[in-house]
Design an enzyme around this catalytic site. Structure first.
Site, PDB file in Angstrom:
ATOM      1  N   ASP A  62       0.837  -1.195   0.000  1.00 41.40           N
ATOM      2  CA  ASP A  62       0.000   0.000   0.000  1.00 41.40           C
ATOM      3  C   ASP A  62       0.877   1.252   0.000  1.00 41.40           C
ATOM      4  O   ASP A  62       2.082   1.196   0.275  1.00 41.40           O
ATOM      5  CB  ASP A  62      -0.889   0.026   1.248  1.00 41.40           C
ATOM      6  CG  ASP A  62      -2.220  -0.675   1.020  1.00 41.40           C
ATOM      7  OD1 ASP A  62      -2.496  -1.055  -0.124  1.00 41.40           O
ATOM      8  OD2 ASP A  62      -2.972  -0.841   1.993  1.00 41.40           O
TER       9      ASP A  62
ATOM     10  N   LYS B 285      -3.312   3.352  -3.149  1.00 36.75           N
ATOM     11  CA  LYS B 285      -4.465   4.145  -3.553  1.00 36.75           C
ATOM     12  C   LYS B 285      -4.414   5.501  -2.859  1.00 36.75           C
ATOM     13  O   LYS B 285      -3.877   5.636  -1.761  1.00 36.75           O
ATOM     14  CB  LYS B 285      -5.768   3.443  -3.167  1.00 36.75           C
ATOM     15  CG  LYS B 285      -5.923   2.041  -3.730  1.00 36.75           C
ATOM     16  CD  LYS B 285      -7.160   1.367  -3.153  1.00 36.75           C
ATOM     17  CE  LYS B 285      -7.289  -0.066  -3.645  1.00 36.75           C
ATOM     18  NZ  LYS B 285      -8.445  -0.763  -3.038  1.00 36.75           N
TER      19      LYS B 285
END
Length: 418
Positions: A196, A218
């Site tokens: 991530d 993201k």
């Protein structure tokens, strides 16, 4: 016997007969280790300590309650002396030597044909340390190596083919000291890391050069790698025999997609492990001295990601509301809570980049925080805390400590950097 005279090896004693001469605590420890290795253990001793007697009563080993005889070493593969009597131990060792049977002489390590190392097991790795006949030194070294393996400071990666697995590891809010020991160990074993944008990114620099890192980070409103594609990556890599770590910020199951990823892996026959992490919903407020509950101020809290869910949470200053990644919707969220009845003077704290060197804390009220955040350029990653618990923060202005919770103070709220 010098340390250079030792040839390190490992014995596979599964199903093979071994002999332990002695009935005290040392004999019990050695017998237990031999049983763990699958050996068929016989004890020879006139008396047995309770631990040995219990093993014999349970049928886990044979006990001959008598003095040692030279014929006891016949047809065994390995011998351990532990009588505490140097004369008896020397006789056992001599009998074993005559039959070319390896024997550990507990009374005289210098004359012993074999030594028992200090042993620890981490996952499927067994650590054995000899330290020149100094058992305390050996144990200290063993413990240090085991700790380094446990914490991921030493690599545990397998180099031979094994069935692929997936571990969903919660990395915490970003500080490398806040990942769990289990999470760091699995990261050290990984062949592939699916990472991530948030979480302990510095740990990626410690990976071996041949570990592949697949970036799937993201940002709000921008998902370059869709969740369905992330799921597919995890399964495809595992089915190729790789040990995959999905390194996520916070906790995999707190407003993340960990549940979906685990379910997808199981549906495709991939073994998956979930390692809980320190969730930013609780830890990042703590970094600013804000408890999510506090006696006399708040007994409960709700964690949400957007203003749409706010109609479902109690609109009371004594119930803490925590917004994750909510900076872009802060004005709408504040308006939603105000419409639900939360007073405009309710304290609000925003913690950006919790635990990192650029951490920043912004303190305001429900009525002022949106303008203040816009003026200060507040940006994600940030955790927003709404409720009376913000008053506890050492960053809160002094007027927040008063008992008047009903109105916005004329004093300007503060923006503080760590």
């Amino acid at each position: 016997m010098a340390i250079q005279d030792i040839y390190p090896t490992a014995l596979r004693l599964l199903g093979r007969p071994v002999l332990v001469v002695g009935g005290g605590p040392v004999a019990a420890r050695r017998a237990k280790g031999l049983l763990d290795a699958g050996a068929r253990v016989t004890i020879v001793a006139p008396l047995a300590c309770p631990a040995l007697a219990d093993l014999a009563d349970a049928g886990l080993l044979d006990w001959a309650p008598r003095a040692y005889r030279s014929t006891d070493v016949d047809a065994v593969w390995f011998v351990q002396t532990a009588t505490g009597d140097t004369t008896v131990d020397a006789q056992v060792a001599a009998d074993a030597e005559a039959q070319r049977i390896w024997c550990v002489n507990a009374s005289n390590h210098e004359a012993s044909a074999a030594w028992t190392p200090a042993v620890a097991v981490v996952d499927d790795v067994k650590i054995a340390v000899n330290a020149g006949g100094d058992p305390r030194r050996a144990m200290a070294l063993r413990d240090a190596v085991a700790t380094a393996l446990e914490t991921g400071d030493l690599p545990l990666r397998r180099r031979r083919e094994t069935p692929g697995t997936v571990a969903l590891v919660g990395g915490g809010p970003g500080d490398i000291g806040l990942i769990t020991v289990r999470g760091r160990r699995l990261l050290g074993q990984a062949d592939v890391v699916v990472a991530d944008r948030l979480g302990p990114r510095e740990l990626l620099r410690e990976l071996a050069p041949d570990v592949r890192v697949i970036e799937v980070g993201k940002t709000p409103g921008h998902h370059p790698v869709p969740q369905a594609e992330i799921n597919r990556i995890l399964v495809d890599e595992a089915l190729q025999g790789h040990r995959v770590v999905r390194l996520k910020g916070g906790d995999p199951y707190v407003l993340g997609r960990g549940g979906e990823e685990a379910e997808f892996c199981r549906q495709h026959g991939v073994e998956v492990e979930v390692v809980s992490g320190v969730t930013s919903a609780i830890s990042v407020p703590a970094a600013a001295g804000i408890p999510v509950t506090h006696r006399g101020l708040a007994k409960g809290f709700s964690v949400v990601t957007g203003h749409e869910e706010l109609s479902e949470v109690p609109a009371r200053a004594d119930h803490t509301v925590i917004l994750l990644m909510g900076v872009g919707q802060l004005r709408e969220s504040a308006a939603s809570l105000a419409r639900a009845g939360l007073p405009p003077g309710t304290p609000v704290g925003i913690v950006e980049n919790g635990y990192l060197p650029n951490q920043r804390v912004t303190i305001g009220t429900l009525g002022t925080i949106a303008d203040q955040a816009e003026a200060a350029g507040v940006a994600n990653p940030a955790v927003i805390v709404i409720g009376d618990v913000v008053r506890v923060s050492p960053f809160a202005p002094s007027h927040f400590k008063t008992a008047d919770y009903s109105t916005t103070s004329p004093n300007a709220p503060r923006v503080l950097t760590k």
